[in-house]
Design a protein around this motif. Structure first.
Motif, short mmCIF file in Angstrom:
data_model
loop_
_atom_site.label_atom_id
_atom_site.label_comp_id
_atom_site.label_asym_id
_atom_site.label_seq_id
_atom_site.Cartn_x
_atom_site.Cartn_y
_atom_site.Cartn_z
N GLY A 136 3.75 -19.95 11.46
CA GLY A 136 3.63 -19.08 10.29
C GLY A 136 4.79 -18.11 10.16
O GLY A 136 5.63 -17.96 11.05
N LYS A 137 4.80 -17.43 9.02
CA LYS A 137 5.77 -16.37 8.74
C LYS A 137 5.01 -15.09 8.39
O LYS A 137 4.04 -15.13 7.64
CB LYS A 137 6.70 -16.75 7.58
N TYR A 138 5.48 -13.98 8.93
CA TYR A 138 4.82 -12.71 8.63
C TYR A 138 5.83 -11.58 8.76
O TYR A 138 6.51 -11.45 9.78
CB TYR A 138 3.65 -12.46 9.58
N SER A 139 5.92 -10.77 7.70
CA SER A 139 6.80 -9.61 7.70
C SER A 139 5.98 -8.36 7.43
O SER A 139 5.07 -8.37 6.59
CB SER A 139 7.88 -9.74 6.62
N GLN A 140 6.31 -7.29 8.14
CA GLN A 140 5.62 -6.02 7.95
C GLN A 140 6.65 -4.90 7.87
O GLN A 140 7.58 -4.84 8.67
CB GLN A 140 4.66 -5.76 9.10
N LEU A 141 6.46 -4.00 6.90
CA LEU A 141 7.37 -2.88 6.69
C LEU A 141 6.56 -1.61 6.58
O LEU A 141 5.68 -1.50 5.73
CB LEU A 141 8.20 -3.08 5.40
N ASN A 142 6.85 -0.65 7.45
CA ASN A 142 6.21 0.67 7.40
C ASN A 142 7.28 1.73 7.23
O ASN A 142 8.26 1.76 7.98
CB ASN A 142 5.43 0.95 8.70
N ARG A 143 7.05 2.62 6.25
CA ARG A 143 8.01 3.71 6.02
C ARG A 143 7.25 5.01 5.77
O ARG A 143 6.18 5.01 5.17
CB ARG A 143 8.91 3.41 4.82
N LEU A 144 7.84 6.09 6.25
CA LEU A 144 7.25 7.42 6.05
C LEU A 144 8.33 8.36 5.55
O LEU A 144 9.41 8.44 6.14
CB LEU A 144 6.63 7.92 7.36
N PHE A 145 8.02 9.05 4.45
CA PHE A 145 8.94 9.98 3.81
C PHE A 145 8.34 11.38 3.84
O PHE A 145 7.15 11.56 3.57
CB PHE A 145 9.20 9.60 2.35
N CYS A 146 9.15 12.38 4.17
CA CYS A 146 8.71 13.77 4.09
C CYS A 146 9.64 14.51 3.14
O CYS A 146 10.86 14.52 3.34
CB CYS A 146 8.74 14.43 5.46
N ASP A 147 9.06 15.10 2.09
CA ASP A 147 9.84 15.79 1.06
C ASP A 147 10.95 14.88 0.55
O ASP A 147 12.12 15.28 0.42
CB ASP A 147 10.42 17.10 1.60
N ASN A 148 10.59 13.63 0.30
CA ASN A 148 11.48 12.60 -0.25
C ASN A 148 12.58 12.14 0.70
O ASN A 148 13.48 11.39 0.30
CB ASN A 148 12.11 13.06 -1.57
N LYS A 149 12.52 12.55 1.96
CA LYS A 149 13.50 12.12 2.95
C LYS A 149 12.86 11.10 3.88
O LYS A 149 11.79 11.33 4.43
CB LYS A 149 14.01 13.32 3.76
N LEU A 150 13.52 9.96 4.04
CA LEU A 150 13.02 8.93 4.93
C LEU A 150 13.15 9.38 6.37
O LEU A 150 14.24 9.71 6.84
CB LEU A 150 13.81 7.64 4.73
N THR A 191 0.84 -1.19 0.00
CA THR A 191 0.00 0.00 0.00
C THR A 191 0.88 1.24 0.00
O THR A 191 1.90 1.28 0.69
CB THR A 191 -0.92 0.02 1.23
N GLN A 192 0.48 2.23 -0.78
CA GLN A 192 1.23 3.49 -0.82
C GLN A 192 0.29 4.68 -0.82
O GLN A 192 -0.70 4.71 -1.55
CB GLN A 192 2.11 3.55 -2.07
N PHE A 193 0.60 5.66 0.01
CA PHE A 193 -0.12 6.92 0.06
C PHE A 193 0.82 8.05 -0.36
O PHE A 193 1.94 8.13 0.15
CB PHE A 193 -0.65 7.21 1.47
N ASP A 194 0.35 8.90 -1.27
CA ASP A 194 1.09 10.09 -1.69
C ASP A 194 0.25 11.31 -1.38
O ASP A 194 -0.89 11.43 -1.87
CB ASP A 194 1.40 10.03 -3.20
N ILE A 216 4.34 5.86 3.05
CA ILE A 216 3.65 7.14 3.07
C ILE A 216 4.61 8.22 2.59
O ILE A 216 5.68 8.39 3.18
CB ILE A 216 3.14 7.48 4.49
N HIS A 217 4.23 8.92 1.53
CA HIS A 217 5.03 10.01 0.98
C HIS A 217 4.25 11.31 1.18
O HIS A 217 3.15 11.47 0.66
CB HIS A 217 5.31 9.79 -0.51
N LEU A 218 4.83 12.24 1.95
CA LEU A 218 4.13 13.49 2.21
C LEU A 218 5.09 14.68 2.16
O LEU A 218 6.27 14.51 1.86
CB LEU A 218 3.41 13.42 3.57
N THR A 219 4.55 15.85 2.43
CA THR A 219 5.36 17.06 2.45
C THR A 219 5.24 17.71 3.82
O THR A 219 4.45 17.30 4.66
CB THR A 219 4.88 18.08 1.38
N SER A 220 6.04 18.75 4.04
CA SER A 220 6.07 19.40 5.34
C SER A 220 4.80 20.20 5.63
O SER A 220 4.62 20.69 6.75
CB SER A 220 7.29 20.32 5.44
#
Length: 306
Positions: free
Chosen positions: A179-193, A120-123, A151-155
Motif C-alpha cells: 500500500g501507499k500512505y502519506s501523512q502530513l501534520n503541521r502546527l502554526f502559532c500566530d500564522n508562523k509554522l 482536517t483543520q483546527f483553528d 492546527i492554527h492557534l495563537t500564543s
C-alpha cells in the motif's frame, strides 16, 4: 523544508467539482463560549460526515464531541474535509467513536482514481482550548491514502492532540506491504509554522523496514502538546519533560516512547506494534499534562469505554 510555505485554509463552502466515482464530504463546526458554557454554535455539512450533540461529562465549560462517519472507512474516490473553529475562551474535546479506516484502493483506474483523502483543520482563537484525540487510524493493505491535520492557534491557546496509525492487520495475517500512505501534520502559532512532519510510505522507498524509517514496526503515533502561556520558561518545560519521561519509565515503555521539547512544543512519539498499548501510554501522559496545562483532571470520553 523550504523557507516559504504556502498554506490554504479549508473553506467548507468551496464547490469542488466531483470527479468520476468520487464521494466528497465536508463538515464545518464552530464552538463558542456562551453564558451556558461551550456550545456548538454553527454546523455546515455535506455528505456522510456529522456529529452527535455535545456531551458534558465534566461540566458546561468543556464540550465533548464525537465525529461520525457512517461508512466507517475511506475508499478510493473519497475526500473528507473537516474544519473546526474553537472561538475565544471555548474548550473542545474532539474524538471519534471508533477507529478510522483507509480500505484497499481500487485496482481498476478506468472506473476512477485510487486516491483516498482526509483533510482536517483546527483553528483556535485567543484563550481557546482544544483537545483532539481521535481513535486509531487503520490503513489496510493496498490502500492509497493521504491524511493531513493542520492546527492554527495563537500564543494564548492550548492544544493537546494525538494521531495513532496502524498499518495493516498483522494479527489477521494481513500485513501492510504494497500500500501507499502519506501523512502530513503541521502546527502554526500566530500564522508562523512551528511544526512540520510528513511521512510517505510506499513499496518503493522501503521506509516500512528501514532502520531509518519504521524498522518493521506497524504502529506509529505522535502526541503534540502546546501551551506557550503556561510553559513560559525553559526550566519549567524541562521539568515537565522529566515528569513525562518518569511516567514512561514506570510503565517500562522507554523503548517505545520518545519525548522532545522544541521551542515550547512537546512532541511525544510512539513506535511499536500495538495500538492499545500506545493509547494507554498516551492517556497516562495526558493525565499528567492536562492538570498542568488546562487545570483540569483528565476525564476520558465515555465512548472510549464502549
Amino acid at each position: 523544508m523550504t523557507n516559504t510555505i504556502l498554506t490554504t485554509k479549508i473553506n467548507p463552502e468551496t464547490r469542488i467539482k466531483p470527479l468520476k466515482n468520487h464521494w466528497l464530504a465536508n463538515l464545518s463546526l464552530e464552538f463558542s463560549d456562551t453564558p451556558v458554557g461551550t456550545q456548538l454554535t454553527r454546523t455546515q455539512r455535506k455528505g456522510p460526515l456529522s456529529v452527535q450533540k455535545a456531551f458534558y461529562p465534566e461540566g458546561k465549560d468543556c464540550a465533548h464531541i464525537y465525529l461520525l462517519h457512517p461508512p466507517a472507512g475511506i475508499v478510493s474516490g473519497d475526500e473528507l474535509r473537516i474544519s473546526v473553529m474553537v472561538k475565544k475562551n471555548a474548550h473542545l474535546l474532539f474524538t471519534t467513536p471508533g477507529a478510522g479506516r483507509f480500505y484497499r484502493a481500487r485496482q481498476d483506474l478506468s472506473i476512477g482514481d485510487s486516491k483516498q483523502t482526509q483533510i482536517t483543520q483546527f483553528d483556535l482563537a485567543a484563550q481557546a482550548t482544544c483537545e483532539n484525540f481521535p481513535q486509531e487510524t487503520i490503513v489496510y493493505e493496498g490502500a492509497d491514502g493521504f491524511n493531513s491535520v493542520d492546527i492554527h492557534l495563537t500564543s494564548s491557546t492550548v492544544y493537546l492532540g494525538w494521531d495513532i496509525t496502524c498499518l495493516g492487520l498483522p494479527d489477521s495475517a494481513q500485513p501492510f506491504s504494497q500500500g501507499k500512505y502519506s501523512q502530513l501534520n503541521r502546527l502554526f502559532c500566530d500564522n508562523k509554522l512551528i511544526y512540520h512532519d510528513r511521512i510517505a510510505l510506499s513499496p518503493e522507498n522501503q521506509l516500512l523496514n528501514s532502520p531509518a524509517g519504521l524498522a518493521g514496526n506497524t504502529v506509529f503515533a505522535t502526541f503534540l502538546a502546546y501551551a506557550p502561556a503556561q510553559l513560559t520558561d525553559i526550566a519549567m518545560r524541562k521539568k515537565l519533560v522529566e515528569q513525562l519521561r518518569e511516567q514512561i519509565s514506570q510503565a517500562e515503555a522507554s523503548d517505545k516512547i520518545s519525548i522532545t521539547e522544541i521551542n515550547g512544543l512537546l512532541v511525544i512519539r510512539y513506535l511499536g506494534q500495538h495500538a492499545q498499548q500506545c493509547k494507554r501510554l498516551f492517556i497516562r501522559l495526558w493525565q499528567l499534562l492536562r492538570p498542568q496545562l488546562i487545570n483540569k483532571t483528565a476525564i476520558q470520553p465515555r465512548i472510549w469505554h464502549t
